[in-house]
Design a protein around this motif. Structure first.
Motif, PDB file in Angstrom:
ATOM      1  N   GLY A  23      27.850 -12.011 -29.858  1.00 47.48           N
ATOM      2  CA  GLY A  23      28.366 -10.955 -30.727  1.00 47.48           C
ATOM      3  C   GLY A  23      29.518 -11.433 -31.586  1.00 47.48           C
ATOM      4  N   GLY A  27      29.616 -12.068 -35.655  1.00 48.34           N
ATOM      5  CA  GLY A  27      30.722 -11.521 -36.441  1.00 48.34           C
ATOM      6  C   GLY A  27      31.361 -12.567 -37.346  1.00 48.34           C
ATOM      7  N   PHE A  56      36.736 -10.595 -33.526  1.00 46.25           N
ATOM      8  CA  PHE A  56      35.552 -11.339 -33.097  1.00 46.25           C
ATOM      9  C   PHE A  56      35.938 -12.537 -32.226  1.00 46.25           C
ATOM     10  CE2 PHE A  56      33.480  -9.373 -36.958  1.00 46.25           C
ATOM     11  CZ  PHE A  56      32.701  -8.507 -36.212  1.00 46.25           C
ATOM     12  N   SER A  59      36.290 -11.428 -28.693  1.00 46.37           N
ATOM     13  CA  SER A  59      34.986 -11.290 -28.046  1.00 46.37           C
ATOM     14  C   SER A  59      34.487 -12.644 -27.547  1.00 46.37           C
ATOM     15  CB  SER A  59      33.960 -10.677 -29.007  1.00 46.37           C
ATOM     16  OG  SER A  59      32.723 -10.508 -28.364  1.00 46.37           O
ATOM     17  N   ALA A  99      31.191  -5.977 -31.481  1.00 47.55           N
ATOM     18  CA  ALA A  99      30.816  -7.386 -31.404  1.00 47.55           C
ATOM     19  C   ALA A  99      29.568  -7.437 -30.533  1.00 47.55           C
ATOM     20  CB  ALA A  99      31.941  -8.218 -30.800  1.00 47.55           C
ATOM     21  N   SER A 122      27.148  -6.362 -34.686  1.00 50.46           N
ATOM     22  CA  SER A 122      28.489  -6.836 -35.024  1.00 50.46           C
ATOM     23  C   SER A 122      29.014  -6.298 -36.353  1.00 50.46           C
ATOM     24  CB  SER A 122      28.535  -8.362 -35.044  1.00 50.46           C
ATOM     25  OG  SER A 122      28.356  -8.873 -33.745  1.00 50.46           O
TER      26      SER A 122
END
Length: 167
Positions: A23, A27, A56, A59, A99, A122
């Motif tokens: 994810g 992104g 991001f 994540s 994400a 995302s």
């Protein structure tokens, strides 16, 4: 530092880690594509892209902790999903972050009461001093389900650690 012993917990962390890293990387690709096709870049755009990059990046970090079977993985994954569960727009300010996959259900009170749905992969939507009339709230069902799943597995991992300490 690995405090997890069961294959079930390690498997859950691996799956969660792969999801969060994927994810975040998607992104990053979206940020790059937007920067290339976005036209002129000024200071406020660079600041906005940096903020989005950090979301991001978090994540990816949370996912990396999961893949390393780190004891902080569940905590950071929970924080990452909590940031994704609610999106809103009120009085010119708006925020929505996902994400990975998102499936949203929301209510828009701008002109009348309207139910809305959304799905995708995302995204970050940050609005500052824009669309003052907009009033809406969204719930990301996938993030909500992941919070429940993370909590369940985190509790199980804590029980395993307790049992392991008493053995």
């Amino acid at each position: 530092m690995n405090n997890f012993s069961s294959e079930e917990t390690i498997s859950a962390l691996t799956k969660l880690g792969l999801y969060q890293v994927a994810g975040g990387l998607i992104g990053f690709l979206l940020i790059g594509w937007t920067m290339i096709n976005g036209g002129s870049i000024n200071f406020s755009m660079i600041l906005l892209f940096t903020i989005v990059f950090l979301f991001f990046g978090y994540s990816v970090y949370a996912g990396w902790l999961c893949l390393k079977i780190n004891k902080k993985a569940f905590r950071h994954s929970m924080i990452n999903q909590i940031m994704q569960v609610i999106g809103f727009a009120i009085l010119g300010f708006g925020f929505q972050y996902a994400a990975g996959l998102y499936l949203t259900i929301g209510i828009d009170l701008t002109d009348s009461i309207q139910l809305g749905f959304g799905a995708g992969i995302s995204k970050v939507d940050i609005n500052i001093n824009r669309h003052y009339e907009r009033l809406e709230v969204n719930l990301n069902l996938i993030a909500f389900a992941l919070i429940y799943w993370i909590d369940k597995n985190w509790r199980k991992a804590k029980e395993e650690a307790l049992l392991q300490n008493f053995s």
